[in-house]
Design an enzyme around this catalytic site. Structure first.
Site, PDB file in Angstrom:
ATOM      1  N   GLY A 123      45.499 -30.437  62.201  1.00 26.68           N
ATOM      2  CA  GLY A 123      44.807 -30.570  63.347  1.00 26.68           C
ATOM      3  C   GLY A 123      43.899 -29.556  63.843  1.00 26.68           C
ATOM      4  O   GLY A 123      43.802 -29.399  65.065  1.00 26.68           O
ATOM      5  N   LEU A 172      40.808 -29.643  64.136  1.00 26.54           N
ATOM      6  CA  LEU A 172      39.609 -29.945  64.694  1.00 26.54           C
ATOM      7  C   LEU A 172      39.997 -30.495  66.282  1.00 26.54           C
ATOM      8  O   LEU A 172      39.102 -30.864  67.015  1.00 26.54           O
ATOM      9  CB  LEU A 172      38.938 -31.273  64.202  1.00 26.54           C
ATOM     10  CG  LEU A 172      38.467 -31.106  62.733  1.00 26.54           C
ATOM     11  CD1 LEU A 172      37.576 -32.021  62.140  1.00 26.54           C
ATOM     12  CD2 LEU A 172      37.767 -29.601  62.598  1.00 26.54           C
ATOM     13  N   GLY A 173      41.510 -30.097  66.634  1.00 26.05           N
ATOM     14  CA  GLY A 173      41.603 -30.646  68.099  1.00 26.05           C
ATOM     15  C   GLY A 173      41.495 -29.532  69.130  1.00 26.05           C
ATOM     16  O   GLY A 173      40.647 -28.518  68.666  1.00 26.05           O
ATOM     17  N   GLN A 174      42.232 -29.622  70.132  1.00 23.14           N
ATOM     18  CA  GLN A 174      41.610 -28.544  71.350  1.00 23.14           C
ATOM     19  C   GLN A 174      41.956 -27.128  70.966  1.00 23.14           C
ATOM     20  O   GLN A 174      41.161 -26.147  71.258  1.00 23.14           O
ATOM     21  CB  GLN A 174      42.663 -29.086  72.236  1.00 23.14           C
ATOM     22  CG  GLN A 174      42.164 -28.455  73.882  1.00 23.14           C
ATOM     23  CD  GLN A 174      43.202 -28.482  74.799  1.00 23.14           C
ATOM     24  OE1 GLN A 174      44.313 -28.541  74.790  1.00 23.14           O
ATOM     25  NE2 GLN A 174      42.771 -27.964  76.161  1.00 23.14           N
ATOM     26  N   ILE A 224      42.507 -35.217  60.164  1.00 20.38           N
ATOM     27  CA  ILE A 224      42.630 -36.409  59.733  1.00 20.38           C
ATOM     28  C   ILE A 224      41.393 -36.828  59.520  1.00 20.38           C
ATOM     29  O   ILE A 224      40.954 -37.825  58.793  1.00 20.38           O
ATOM     30  CB  ILE A 224      43.503 -37.267  60.685  1.00 20.38           C
ATOM     31  CG1 ILE A 224      43.880 -38.805  59.937  1.00 20.38           C
ATOM     32  CG2 ILE A 224      42.621 -37.708  61.906  1.00 20.38           C
ATOM     33  CD1 ILE A 224      44.815 -39.436  60.466  1.00 20.38           C
ATOM     34  N   ASP A 280      46.075 -36.329  56.632  1.00 19.72           N
ATOM     35  CA  ASP A 280      47.097 -37.138  57.431  1.00 19.72           C
ATOM     36  C   ASP A 280      48.303 -36.340  57.503  1.00 19.72           C
ATOM     37  O   ASP A 280      48.854 -36.605  56.282  1.00 19.72           O
ATOM     38  CB  ASP A 280      47.102 -38.365  57.263  1.00 19.72           C
ATOM     39  CG  ASP A 280      48.097 -39.193  57.751  1.00 19.72           C
ATOM     40  OD1 ASP A 280      48.841 -38.840  58.780  1.00 19.72           O
ATOM     41  OD2 ASP A 280      48.091 -40.602  57.799  1.00 19.72           O
ATOM     42  N   TYR A 318      56.607 -37.366  74.730  1.00 18.81           N
ATOM     43  CA  TYR A 318      55.999 -36.139  74.243  1.00 18.81           C
ATOM     44  C   TYR A 318      57.201 -35.194  74.394  1.00 18.81           C
ATOM     45  O   TYR A 318      57.430 -34.209  73.339  1.00 18.81           O
ATOM     46  CB  TYR A 318      54.778 -35.824  75.286  1.00 18.81           C
ATOM     47  CG  TYR A 318      54.294 -34.447  74.967  1.00 18.81           C
ATOM     48  CD1 TYR A 318      53.387 -34.540  73.547  1.00 18.81           C
ATOM     49  CD2 TYR A 318      54.093 -33.616  75.719  1.00 18.81           C
ATOM     50  CE1 TYR A 318      52.637 -33.345  73.628  1.00 18.81           C
ATOM     51  CE2 TYR A 318      53.420 -32.423  75.576  1.00 18.81           C
ATOM     52  CZ  TYR A 318      52.565 -32.257  74.468  1.00 18.81           C
ATOM     53  OH  TYR A 318      51.938 -31.137  74.160  1.00 18.81           O
ATOM     54  N   LYS A 347      58.825 -32.594  71.773  1.00 13.45           N
ATOM     55  CA  LYS A 347      58.953 -31.067  71.827  1.00 13.45           C
ATOM     56  C   LYS A 347      60.074 -30.496  71.844  1.00 13.45           C
ATOM     57  O   LYS A 347      60.332 -29.367  71.125  1.00 13.45           O
ATOM     58  CB  LYS A 347      57.962 -30.692  73.152  1.00 13.45           C
ATOM     59  CG  LYS A 347      56.595 -31.131  73.005  1.00 13.45           C
ATOM     60  CD  LYS A 347      55.799 -30.263  71.826  1.00 13.45           C
ATOM     61  CE  LYS A 347      54.427 -30.593  71.939  1.00 13.45           C
ATOM     62  NZ  LYS A 347      53.823 -29.977  70.430  1.00 13.45           N
TER      63      LYS A 347
HETATM   64  N1  SER Z   1      48.632 -29.995  77.937  1.00 11.99           N
HETATM   65  C1  SER Z   1      49.688 -30.738  77.643  1.00 11.99           C
HETATM   66  C2  SER Z   1      49.587 -32.064  77.855  1.00 11.99           C
HETATM   67  O1  SER Z   1      49.106 -32.212  79.138  1.00 11.99           O
HETATM   68  C3  SER Z   1      50.963 -30.141  77.645  1.00 11.99           C
HETATM   69  O2  SER Z   1      51.335 -29.536  76.675  1.00 11.99           O
HETATM   70  O3  SER Z   1      50.001 -33.038  77.248  1.00 11.99           O
END
Ligand code: SER
Length: 318
Positions: A8, A10-12, A35, A52, A141, A145
């Site tokens: 990941g 290239l993500g935040q 990906i 992936d 989510y 987690k």
């Molecule tokens: N920043 C995330 C979200 O809002 C929280 O882990 O999903």
């Protein structure tokens, strides 16, 4: 010298963490994967492979090819996106994680993956939420987690994998926009303040959530990974936070620099319900005690920096 695989990338978090780790450990020692190839600074500034994370065979091949000894597993769907597509979230967030943990076990790698304030639920104490407390999240989510934290603990206890993690709050950055999170408003508001002078917020005033500026989040990852394992009683995952605010407070802070800025509200019931199920503020004292967690930015200093960095042409008086 570490040899690090990032998923990941290239993500935040990944697009900034990759640059930070390449700076610390050397460009060739940080293998970025994602990906697809979208952020050129990351994919062209050092080793990069398409991956992936649900494909464990390719992940193992890349880990073996580059002889990695550390895995930073970031690939995941954030909270609002996961609520829209719960099965996709389960597949990506859980199968990606277990593939990465299996490779960490095979190759005896140190391992990091982020957890989140989303791991908590409505029955969790809301203010100064303790490190060890009731966790019954009501979002996909959050379920991912909590399961991820337990799974990482399991790989530590059963196989001796050096797993470590942080429960991140909303992360705010001027570099990479978040995608599909509940805390994204706290990034969008700065862009809109500069671009339009106003922002319509999808969370209501009075919705308090923990937040952290990206430079502090990156430092926390590096510090936790470098921490003496003998000092870690907890591993997956430490509460970390830098500030807790509601949309009105960010707006007030922005107005100090852009007096005509105006916030209005149009509530998104899905993201509001997610935010309402999360803590108002976390207690990060265990992270401070066990490995010296610290932050440098509060709401005021982060706001100055965000507005300055986003507004290339006009210096902001503070
Ligand atoms: N920043 C995330 C979200 O809002 C929280 O882990 O999903």
């Amino acid at each position: 010298m570490k040899k690090i695989l990032i998923t990941g990338a290239l993500g935040q978090i990944g697009s900034e963490l990759t640059a930070t780790l390449r700076h610390i450990y050397g460009t060739d020692n940080v293998v970025a994967t994602d990906i697809k190839r979208t952020v050129r600074e990351v994919s062209e500034s050092g080793p990069f492979e398409i991956l992936d994370v649900t494909d464990g065979t390719t992940m193992l091949n890349i880990a073996s090819q580059y002889q990695v000894d550390t895995i930073i597993h970031l690939a995941a769907l954030l909270s609002a996106k996961a609520e829209e597509q719960p099965l996709l979230a389960w597949n990506l967030n859980m199968n990606g994680l277990i593939n990465a943990l299996e490779i960490a076990k095979e190759r005896n790698c140190q391992f990091f993956t982020p957890s989140s304030i989303g791991a908590f639920g409505p029955a969790t104490p809301k203010d100064m939420t303790p490190q060890d407390t009731l966790m019954r999240p009501t979002t996909m989510y959050g379920v991912n987690k909590v399961a991820g934290e337990l799974l990482a603990d399991y790989y530590f206890h059963k196989y001796g994998v050096d797993t470590r993690g942080l429960r991140f709050p909303g992360l705010i950055s001027y570099v990479t926009p978040p995608g599909g999170g509940t805390t994204d408003y706290a990034v969008e508001i700065y862009h809109e303040a500069l671009n339009c002078g106003k922002y319509t917020c999808y969370l209501n005033k009075g919705t308090y959530l923990d937040m952290m500026y990206m430079p502090d989040a990156l430092q926390a990852i590096v510090d936790l990974m470098e921490a003496d394992p003998a000092k870690l009683s907890h591993r997956n995952s430490f509460n970390v936070t830098a500030m807790s605010f509601d949309p009105e407070q960010v707006a007030t802070e922005i107005k100090k620099h852009l007096p005509h800025f105006n916030i209005s509200y149009k509530i998104d019931p899905i993201r509001q319900a997610i935010a309402d199920s999360w803590p108002n503020s976390l207690d990060a004292s265990i992270a401070k005690e066990e490995w010296g967690f610290k932050t440098h930015y509060d709401l005021a200093s982060m706001t100055v920096d965000m507005l300055e960095k986003l507004n290339y042409n006009r210096p902001i008086a503070s």
